[in-house]
Motif scaffolding. Structure first.
Motif, PDB file in Angstrom:
ATOM      1  N   LYS A  48     -36.507 -18.192 -26.654  1.00  0.00           N
ATOM      2  CA  LYS A  48     -37.751 -17.541 -27.110  1.00  0.00           C
ATOM      3  C   LYS A  48     -38.132 -16.358 -26.227  1.00  0.00           C
ATOM      4  CE  LYS A  48     -39.820 -21.552 -29.293  1.00  0.00           C
ATOM      5  NZ  LYS A  48     -40.444 -22.737 -28.696  1.00  0.00           N
ATOM      6  N   ILE A  49     -37.573 -16.302 -25.030  1.00  0.00           N
ATOM      7  CA  ILE A  49     -37.826 -15.109 -24.201  1.00  0.00           C
ATOM      8  C   ILE A  49     -36.860 -14.027 -24.699  1.00  0.00           C
ATOM      9  CG2 ILE A  49     -37.772 -14.137 -21.852  1.00  0.00           C
ATOM     10  CD1 ILE A  49     -38.244 -16.923 -20.743  1.00  0.00           C
ATOM     11  N   PRO A  50     -37.369 -12.831 -25.047  1.00  0.00           N
ATOM     12  CA  PRO A  50     -36.449 -11.793 -25.532  1.00  0.00           C
ATOM     13  C   PRO A  50     -35.323 -11.571 -24.511  1.00  0.00           C
ATOM     14  CG  PRO A  50     -38.742 -11.057 -25.639  1.00  0.00           C
ATOM     15  CD  PRO A  50     -38.747 -12.368 -24.932  1.00  0.00           C
ATOM     16  N   SER A  51     -34.069 -11.483 -24.993  1.00  0.00           N
ATOM     17  CA  SER A  51     -32.955 -11.397 -24.030  1.00  0.00           C
ATOM     18  C   SER A  51     -33.025 -10.121 -23.191  1.00  0.00           C
ATOM     19  CB  SER A  51     -31.608 -11.531 -24.738  1.00  0.00           C
ATOM     20  OG  SER A  51     -31.442 -10.459 -25.615  1.00  0.00           O
ATOM     21  N   LYS A  52     -33.690  -9.083 -23.728  1.00  0.00           N
ATOM     22  CA  LYS A  52     -33.836  -7.844 -22.944  1.00  0.00           C
ATOM     23  C   LYS A  52     -34.760  -8.052 -21.736  1.00  0.00           C
ATOM     24  CE  LYS A  52     -37.483  -5.799 -25.860  1.00  0.00           C
ATOM     25  NZ  LYS A  52     -38.607  -6.435 -25.195  1.00  0.00           N
ATOM     26  N   ASN A  53     -35.498  -9.174 -21.721  1.00  0.00           N
ATOM     27  CA  ASN A  53     -36.410  -9.430 -20.597  1.00  0.00           C
ATOM     28  C   ASN A  53     -35.729 -10.164 -19.449  1.00  0.00           C
ATOM     29  OD1 ASN A  53     -38.223  -8.464 -22.454  1.00  0.00           O
ATOM     30  ND2 ASN A  53     -39.829  -9.911 -21.902  1.00  0.00           N
ATOM     31  N   ILE A  54     -34.452 -10.540 -19.641  1.00  0.00           N
ATOM     32  CA  ILE A  54     -33.764 -11.302 -18.589  1.00  0.00           C
ATOM     33  C   ILE A  54     -32.684 -10.423 -17.966  1.00  0.00           C
ATOM     34  CG2 ILE A  54     -32.379 -13.369 -18.113  1.00  0.00           C
ATOM     35  CD1 ILE A  54     -34.007 -14.648 -20.477  1.00  0.00           C
ATOM     36  N   THR A  55     -32.794 -10.242 -16.648  1.00  0.00           N
ATOM     37  CA  THR A  55     -31.897  -9.325 -15.943  1.00  0.00           C
ATOM     38  C   THR A  55     -31.416  -9.985 -14.650  1.00  0.00           C
ATOM     39  OG1 THR A  55     -33.674  -8.350 -14.609  1.00  0.00           O
ATOM     40  CG2 THR A  55     -33.288  -7.356 -16.770  1.00  0.00           C
ATOM     41  N   CYS A  56     -30.419  -9.378 -14.027  1.00  0.00           N
ATOM     42  CA  CYS A  56     -30.067  -9.840 -12.681  1.00  0.00           C
ATOM     43  C   CYS A  56     -29.976  -8.643 -11.741  1.00  0.00           C
ATOM     44  CB  CYS A  56     -28.782 -10.658 -12.691  1.00  0.00           C
ATOM     45  SG  CYS A  56     -27.305  -9.699 -12.984  1.00  0.00           S
ATOM     46  N   LEU A  57     -30.045  -8.947 -10.457  1.00  0.00           N
ATOM     47  CA  LEU A  57     -30.155  -7.886  -9.447  1.00  0.00           C
ATOM     48  C   LEU A  57     -28.791  -7.340  -9.034  1.00  0.00           C
ATOM     49  CD1 LEU A  57     -32.391  -6.537  -7.573  1.00  0.00           C
ATOM     50  CD2 LEU A  57     -31.450  -7.988  -5.780  1.00  0.00           C
ATOM     51  N   THR A  58     -28.567  -6.052  -9.313  1.00  0.00           N
ATOM     52  CA  THR A  58     -27.428  -5.347  -8.706  1.00  0.00           C
ATOM     53  C   THR A  58     -27.952  -4.077  -8.016  1.00  0.00           C
ATOM     54  OG1 THR A  58     -26.938  -4.201 -10.784  1.00  0.00           O
ATOM     55  CG2 THR A  58     -25.678  -6.216 -10.326  1.00  0.00           C
ATOM     56  N   ARG A  59     -29.265  -3.992  -7.909  1.00  0.00           N
ATOM     57  CA  ARG A  59     -29.871  -2.806  -7.303  1.00  0.00           C
ATOM     58  C   ARG A  59     -29.547  -2.706  -5.812  1.00  0.00           C
ATOM     59  NH1 ARG A  59     -33.922   0.731  -8.943  1.00  0.00           N
ATOM     60  NH2 ARG A  59     -33.972   2.431  -7.451  1.00  0.00           N
ATOM     61  N   LEU A  60     -29.351  -3.857  -5.171  1.00  0.00           N
ATOM     62  CA  LEU A  60     -28.978  -3.795  -3.759  1.00  0.00           C
ATOM     63  C   LEU A  60     -27.622  -3.098  -3.625  1.00  0.00           C
ATOM     64  CD1 LEU A  60     -29.204  -4.390  -0.775  1.00  0.00           C
ATOM     65  CD2 LEU A  60     -28.541  -6.760  -1.224  1.00  0.00           C
ATOM     66  N   ASP A  61     -26.684  -3.441  -4.494  1.00  0.00           N
ATOM     67  CA  ASP A  61     -25.366  -2.793  -4.459  1.00  0.00           C
ATOM     68  C   ASP A  61     -25.514  -1.291  -4.746  1.00  0.00           C
ATOM     69  OD1 ASP A  61     -23.964  -5.431  -4.300  1.00  0.00           O
ATOM     70  OD2 ASP A  61     -24.931  -5.665  -6.228  1.00  0.00           O
ATOM     71  N   HIS A  62     -26.351  -0.981  -5.722  1.00  0.00           N
ATOM     72  CA  HIS A  62     -26.628   0.423  -6.086  1.00  0.00           C
ATOM     73  C   HIS A  62     -27.189   1.181  -4.874  1.00  0.00           C
ATOM     74  CE1 HIS A  62     -28.082   3.528  -9.039  1.00  0.00           C
ATOM     75  NE2 HIS A  62     -28.940   3.747  -8.057  1.00  0.00           N
ATOM     76  N   ASN A  63     -28.185   0.579  -4.221  1.00  0.00           N
ATOM     77  CA  ASN A  63     -28.798   1.232  -3.062  1.00  0.00           C
ATOM     78  C   ASN A  63     -27.791   1.404  -1.930  1.00  0.00           C
ATOM     79  OD1 ASN A  63     -31.208   1.358  -4.414  1.00  0.00           O
ATOM     80  ND2 ASN A  63     -32.219  -0.268  -3.271  1.00  0.00           N
ATOM     81  N   ARG A  64     -26.923   0.400  -1.767  1.00  0.00           N
ATOM     82  CA  ARG A  64     -25.893   0.504  -0.721  1.00  0.00           C
ATOM     83  C   ARG A  64     -24.973   1.696  -1.006  1.00  0.00           C
ATOM     84  NH1 ARG A  64     -24.591  -5.978  -0.980  1.00  0.00           N
ATOM     85  NH2 ARG A  64     -25.883  -6.633   0.774  1.00  0.00           N
ATOM     86  N   ALA A  65     -24.621   1.865  -2.280  1.00  0.00           N
ATOM     87  CA  ALA A  65     -23.730   2.971  -2.653  1.00  0.00           C
ATOM     88  C   ALA A  65     -24.417   4.316  -2.409  1.00  0.00           C
ATOM     89  CB  ALA A  65     -23.315   2.832  -4.119  1.00  0.00           C
ATOM     90  N   VAL A  66     -25.676   4.419  -2.822  1.00  0.00           N
ATOM     91  CA  VAL A  66     -26.436   5.667  -2.616  1.00  0.00           C
ATOM     92  C   VAL A  66     -26.503   5.990  -1.123  1.00  0.00           C
ATOM     93  CG1 VAL A  66     -28.762   6.669  -2.752  1.00  0.00           C
ATOM     94  CG2 VAL A  66     -27.831   5.444  -4.719  1.00  0.00           C
ATOM     95  N   ALA A  67     -26.801   4.971  -0.320  1.00  0.00           N
ATOM     96  CA  ALA A  67     -26.965   5.183   1.124  1.00  0.00           C
ATOM     97  C   ALA A  67     -25.656   5.645   1.772  1.00  0.00           C
ATOM     98  CB  ALA A  67     -27.472   3.907   1.785  1.00  0.00           C
TER      99      ALA A  67
END
Ligand code: NAI
Length: 336
Positions: free
Chosen positions: A146-165
């Motif tokens: 019942k929760i829209p599937s677009k509302n469920i995510t997982c974190l890869t932003r740490l990897d993204h930030n590591r790459a940017v840095a």
């Protein structure tokens, strides 16, 4: 000021929780004009740490913090929350098989999915951090239809930030000058940090492709990728604990961009349910480049994928398909 928003943090008494909750109370998750009520959930064995955390949060006298619900009951913890940050999970211990850890997490994420579906706000936005992050998010998604599937995510932003840095450091430029790197796939060592579509804003203000500025394809195709993929393991080796400060910071970046949008012409990496883009099986929780606006994300389409990148995307996809099969077999076994 708007009404306070209820934010659930599971595993709040853990390491990331300790770094994350003051950031939320300071407005780094939802913005400096948004009051919050923090729901802190952990297991009974951690109840004293949870109490101590609650005391410290009170002592912080945070102007945006309008209430704290500290609990070991997910039904209570999930009530009315609009954002859920899932840090809680069963860690892999020495001698444990991958499928044993997965089995523990399947049980946890099934129960928490059901509680969120029944008691959270109908439009709750969920970010799963606990490992295996992509597959825990997938289990949550499958058990909370019942929760829209677009509302469920997982974190890869740490990897993204590591790459940017890494790129910013190599270019000798501030972090905001580096844009549009991508983390593809799993939050694991098969993830693919891709710079082929990334831009660097140089000191004279011109925008150039990352490869043109770095001028070292051997590094970009080799040590750069390895460094980002292995960064978490390297932090564990040195600190004896996994990344906590940077993970908490990345959770705030992830939710802040999701809710408040990405700047014009820029994207970030988020683990989201695949719509089949780039040949990734539909429904797999996969890290893609996304643009966000008014609380909605959209996968950036049509990027050219060369043979080198295709091989890397295939490898991380294969790992996630295998993890999903393992999770499915555990779920099937437990329901028989
Ligand atoms: P931690 O072990 O310090 O804290 C985890 C907390 O979760 C503990 O307080 C534990 O009691 C609690 N917990 C366990 N089962 C629970 C349940 N059923 N309900 C509620 N709480 C529960 O771990 P840490 O360092 O805070 O990391 C949390 C998770 O995030 C780990 O799985 C870690 O591997 C993962 N991680 C993911 C990253 C990412 O980028 N996706 C980056 C860094 C860590």
């Amino acid at each position: 000021m708007p009404d306070p928003v209820r934010v659930l943090v599971t595993g709040a008494a853990g390491q990331i929780g300790y770094s994350l909750v003051p950031l939320i109370a300071r407005g780094h998750l939802l913005g400096p004009d948004q009051p919050v009520i923090l729901h802190l959930l952990d297991i009974p064995a951690a109840v004293q740490s949870l109490e101590g955390l609650e005391m410290e949060l009170l002592d912080g006298a945070f102007p945006l913090l309008r209430g704290i619900v500290a609990t070991t009951d997910i039904l209570h913890g999930a009530a009315g929350v609009k954002v859920a940050v899932m840090l809680g999970g069963f860690p892999r211990k020495e001698g444990m098989e991958r499928k044993d850890v997965m089995a523990k997490n399947v049980t946890i994420y099934k129960t928490q999915a059901t509680a969120l579906e029944a008691h959270a706000d109908n439009d709750v936005k969920v970010v799963v951090v606990a490992n295996p992050a992509n597959t825990n998010a997938l289990i949550l998604k499958e058990h909370a239809p019942k929760i829209p599937s677009k509302n469920i995510t997982c974190l890869t932003r740490l990897d993204h930030n590591r790459a940017v840095a890494q790129i910013a450091h190599r270019a000798g430029l501030p972090v905001p000058n580096v844009r549009n790197v991508i983390i593809w796939g799993n939050h694991s060592s098969t993830q693919y940090p891709d710079v082929n579509h990334g831009i660097v804003k140089t000191l004279d203000g011109s925008k150039k492709p990352i490869r043109e500025v770095i001028k070292d394809d051997a590094w970009l195709n080799g040590d750069f990728i390895k460094t980002v993929q292995q960064r978490g393991a390297e932090v564990i080796r040195l600190r004896k604990f996994s990344s906590a400060l940077s993970a908490a910071n990345a959770v705030c970046d992830h939710v802040y961009n999701w809710v408040r949008g990405t700047p014009e012409g820029q994207w970030v990496s988020m683990g989201v349910s695949s719509d089949g883009s780039y040949g990734v099986p539909v429904g797999l929780m996969f890290s893609f480049p996304v643009k966000t606006r008014k609380g909605e994300w959209e996968i950036v389409k049509g990027l050219k994928i060369d043979a080198f990148s295709k091989e890397k995307l295939d490898a991380t996809t294969a790992e996630l398909v295998e993890e999903k099969a393992l999770a499915d077999s555990i779920i099937k076994g437990s329901s028989q």
